[in-house]
Design a protein around this motif. Structure first.
Motif, PDB file in Angstrom:
ATOM      1  N   LEU A 228      22.413  36.771  83.711  1.00 46.17           N
ATOM      2  CA  LEU A 228      22.570  38.224  83.597  1.00 46.17           C
ATOM      3  C   LEU A 228      21.858  39.303  82.785  1.00 46.17           C
ATOM      4  CD1 LEU A 228      24.462  40.504  85.253  1.00 46.17           C
ATOM      5  CD2 LEU A 228      25.831  40.225  83.180  1.00 46.17           C
TER       6      LEU A 228
ATOM      7  N   THR B 281      28.383  45.738  85.408  1.00 51.87           N
ATOM      8  CA  THR B 281      27.690  44.539  86.157  1.00 51.87           C
ATOM      9  C   THR B 281      28.472  43.280  85.520  1.00 51.87           C
ATOM     10  OG1 THR B 281      25.695  45.771  86.372  1.00 51.87           O
ATOM     11  CG2 THR B 281      25.775  43.285  86.405  1.00 51.87           C
TER      12      THR B 281
ATOM     13  N   GLU C  43      29.325  39.130  85.101  1.00 51.24           N
ATOM     14  CA  GLU C  43      28.666  37.552  85.397  1.00 51.24           C
ATOM     15  C   GLU C  43      30.060  36.582  85.263  1.00 51.24           C
ATOM     16  OE1 GLU C  43      25.255  34.355  84.090  1.00 51.24           O
ATOM     17  OE2 GLU C  43      25.632  36.326  82.924  1.00 51.24           O
TER      18      GLU C  43
ATOM     19  N   LYS D 138      31.358  32.684  85.253  1.00 54.48           N
ATOM     20  CA  LYS D 138      31.001  31.243  85.214  1.00 54.48           C
ATOM     21  C   LYS D 138      31.787  30.617  85.982  1.00 54.48           C
ATOM     22  CE  LYS D 138      30.758  27.696  81.670  1.00 54.48           C
ATOM     23  NZ  LYS D 138      31.208  27.445  80.165  1.00 54.48           N
TER      24      LYS D 138
ATOM     25  N   ARG E   5      26.879  30.122  88.668  1.00 54.99           N
ATOM     26  CA  ARG E   5      26.994  31.479  88.059  1.00 54.99           C
ATOM     27  C   ARG E   5      27.078  32.381  89.210  1.00 54.99           C
ATOM     28  NH1 ARG E   5      27.594  32.382  82.451  1.00 54.99           N
ATOM     29  NH2 ARG E   5      26.929  30.345  81.563  1.00 54.99           N
TER      30      ARG E   5
ATOM     31  N   VAL F  92      27.221  36.986  90.050  1.00 51.45           N
ATOM     32  CA  VAL F  92      27.458  38.295  89.155  1.00 51.45           C
ATOM     33  C   VAL F  92      27.548  39.113  90.333  1.00 51.45           C
ATOM     34  CG1 VAL F  92      25.416  39.922  88.356  1.00 51.45           C
ATOM     35  CG2 VAL F  92      25.054  37.684  87.878  1.00 51.45           C
TER      36      VAL F  92
END
Length: 715
Positions: free
Chosen positions: A502, A628, A630, A632, A684, A686
């Protein structure tokens, strides 16, 4: 005064060209045949007083006999030789090798420049210089050129091809080229000159570079592992770019042939099978001097032309430096025509009142050539430290000998500023382990494990390929890409890097493998050989090829896939921002951000829920939170859907929930009705969002934001 070929071999060839025997020459000179034989066998040379008599007998001047830098013009004239039709009735609809490429000047630039790099004279340390000249002919200039190429002799063959054009692709292209020349009164020549190159050395027919290019198809004599080409297909782009199927050649040799080096000239024509006056012809034809040793003295071979002839053929070279000039007659570029089709509907007149509907075409060709050279050969044109550039390129455009666009030298720093900066830093030893300032170049070695040949199991050795990473600039083109190259430094592979962390700043990366990483690098030669075998004829990627399978194994390409994985992992590690507690931004804003973290609940045996792993947020102009985030993702084929919840942090009581004004997926997921659904196999994800200001109970600047990720619909 004797500066050219030895007298004996030169005289023997002149006698063949003029159709004279040794006995006939001896009789004209009033000498014995033994005297002439002694000259031919190099046992003696004629006295100066006899030289003049020999010149008269051969129908030439005394200077030609003394210098012997050209053939006499007496005897068999330069003409076109058309290969007769096959006795068994077979027919070819054109050269199959040319169908491997489009009529595209950018493809032409890539293949011809690669060939020139392979033929560079490396002993002197200087680069090979390649110049492209686009030259449009009209009016009397065009008429003079048609006379020089003996167009009247060729016209029946082109007429036969045009008549059968509806049945052959090559025929349709040729028919369009001929009509364009006569209906529009214009012809575009595209000349490719290289200097400090080997030239077309060797015999006309035996193994050598001349025969490989002019006489044969699908033959490559490039044996070095660092060579770019290996299929013998690249030369076909020359004929594929000609709407008339015609290429003329003038070569200055690095190694003398027949005692000569300058102005070795020949032409080759690629046409499909045709019948002219009841005589079938197989396809190709050659412009040259009839070979007295061939049956009926019909086969045309190269000849040593005089300066006037090469000037009339638009083949005059700038110097006596070794190299070759290829003149593509009737050059056409499909992409340029498509880009400028609408423009050509509006015609303009030049100073002589001639309608100019082609200048836009040649300007577009010029622009596309410069673009392709800078894109594909920026590394070969870059030097630094003790490493010198391998290549210099330029493009110029003329019309009837007058300059339309001045010669433009391709500047790699303008075409690829970031990558040239990275490569120069590597050559100069100024790279760093990790970038801390703008403009720095990070360097990392990446292991490339080479397999044993012959299908044997095991690893031959590990080649440390070199990875360079630096900040991207707008002029580079698409950001976040890795350009991979080997020995001749032509860009082979271009690839993006998936799953970037990110908030990564735009970057550009370069992978140097084989000799490009340095000749002293362990297993550089072996890596060069392996990667060369892994390239298809287009030389635009590394992967499984027939040669790779035959020489190594059907699984050898997995070594390249592993290299790609290692490169991507190294890039991600080099471009990732250092972890900071509390997120990014100003200290005041970081204090206002919180990622809700609890012990990760399990959905089943061994299954862990996706987890928030990073958060960036700003306050918008309307007072909304813009975030924003991210995520996992654990390993698993089916991951549960999750709902992002945005809350306000309070000292006591339940946290007020804010509404989303917008919620969008960026990578590794999709958004459906406010719920995140993750892509299979992604590690991942986003997403971005902004809050609805009307749901804020207090002013945004007085609040702390909490983001949570809840399973299902967020209950």
């Amino acid at each position: 005064m004797d500066t050219g070929e030895e007298f004996g071999p030169w005289l023997a060839r002149q006698l063949k060209l003029s159709g004279k025997t040794q006995a006939e020459l001896a009789e004209e000179l009033g000498l014995t045949r033994a005297a002439v034989s002694a000259w031919i066998t190099k046992r003696s040379v004629p006295r100066p007083t006899v030289m003049g008599e020999i010149a008269k007998a051969l129908g030439t001047d005394i200077g030609t006999v003394h210098t012997r830098t050209t053939d006499t013009q007496a005897g068999l004239p330069v003409t076109w030789y058309h290969r007769p039709g096959y006795p068994d009735g077979g027919r070819d609809g054109g050269n199959a090798a040319a169908f491997a490429f489009d009529a595209d000047v950018q493809v032409l630039a890539r293949e011809t420049c690669q060939n020139s790099l392979d033929e560079r004279l490396a002993e002197n340390g200087r680069p090979v210089r390649v110049r492209y000249t686009i030259h449009e002919l009209t009016g009397e200039t065009l008429g003079a050129f048609r006379r020089a190429i003996l167009w009247d002799d060729l016209h029946p063959h082109y007429a036969a091809v045009s008549e059968a054009a509806s049945h052959q692709k090559v025929g349709r292209v040729v028919d369009a080229g001929v009509r364009d020349m006569f209906e529009k009164g214009r012809l575009v020549l595209l000349r490719v000159d290289d200097y400090n190159a080997s030239g077309l050395t060797g015999d006309d027919y035996d193994d050598g570079k001349f025969a490989a290019v002019v006489r044969r198809q699908l033959e490559s004599l490039k044996s070095g592992s660092g060579a770019g080409g290996s299929y013998g297909l690249g030369k076909a782009t020359l004929w594929a770019t000609s709407a008339l199927g015609m290429v003329l050649i003038n070569s200055t040799l690095s190694v003398p042939h027949e005692g000569r080096t300058e102005r070795r000239v020949i032409g080759r024509l690629e046409l499909p099978w045709r019948s002219v006056d009841g005589q079938p012809y197989a396809g190709p034809a050659w412009l040259g001097r009839p070979d007295p040793d061939s049956p009926g003295a019909q086969v045309a071979r190269s000849w040593w032309a005089d300066e006037e002839t090469v000037e009339n053929l638009h083949l005059t070279r700038d110097s006596d430096e070794p190299g070759t000039s290829f003149l593509i007659v009737g050059a056409h570029d499909v992409a340029s025509l498509e880009q400028n089709g609408s423009d050509n509907d509006t015609e303009a007149e030049d100073e002589d009142g001639v309608v100019d509907d082609g200048t836009r075409d040649i300007r577009a060709m010029h622009r596309r050539l410069v673009e392709a050279l800078g894109r594909d050969f920026w590394a070969a044109m870059t030097g630094g430290g003790t490493r010198l550039p391998l290549l210099e390129t330029s493009v110029r455009t003329l019309r009837n000998g007058q300059v339309v666009i001045e010669e433009e030298k391709v500047d790699p720093t303008a075409a690829q500023p970031s990558r040239t900066r990275a490569l120069r830093a590597y050559y100069e030893g100024t790279t760093v382990e990790r970038r801390t300032e703008a403009g720095q170049v990070a360097c990392r070695t990446v292991p490339f494990k080479l397999p044993l040949a012959g299908g044997r199991r095991g690893t031959l050795g590990t080649h440390p390929a070199v990875l360079l990473v630096t900040d991207a600039e707008d002029a580079d083109g698409v950001p976040n890409q890795v350009h991979s190259l080997r020995g001749n430094r032509m860009t082979i592979k271009k690839s993006g890097v998936s799953g970037l962390p990110l908030g990564v700043n735009s970057f550009q990366a370069v992978l140097l493998a084989g000799h490009a990483a340095g000749n002293e690098t362990p297993f550089a030669e072996e890596a060069e050989e392996f990667l060369r075998a892994a390239e298809p004829p287009e030389h635009d990627r590394w992967g499984q090829t027939e040669e790779l399978t035959l020489r190594w194994s059907h699984t050898a390409h997995r070594r390249i896939a592993r290299l790609t994985t290692e490169v991507n992992a190294a890039v991600k590690e080099l471009v990732a921002r250092p972890k900071r507690s509390g997120g990014e931004g100003s200290p005041k804003l970081r204090k206002a951000l919180t990622v809700g973290r609890k012990a990760a609940p399990r959905r089943g045996p061994g299954q862990v829920l996706p987890e928030l792993d990073g958060l960036e947020a700003t306050i918008g102009e309307a007072g909304e939170w813009r975030i924003t985030a991210e995520v996992k993702l654990p390993r698993g084929d089916e991951l549960p859907a999750m709902t992002p919840m945005v809350l306000l942090d309070v000292r006591s009581g339940s946290r007020p929930r804010l509404d989303w004004a917008e919620l969008t997926a960026v990578d590794g997921c999709v958004v459906e009705d406010g719920i995140l659904r993750f892509s299979p196999g992604a590690r991942r994800a986003v997403f971005r969002g902004s809050t609805d200001v009307t749901s804020h109970p207090v002013r945004t600047t007085l609040t702390r934001l909490v983001l949570e990720l809840r399973a299902g619909k967020g209950e």
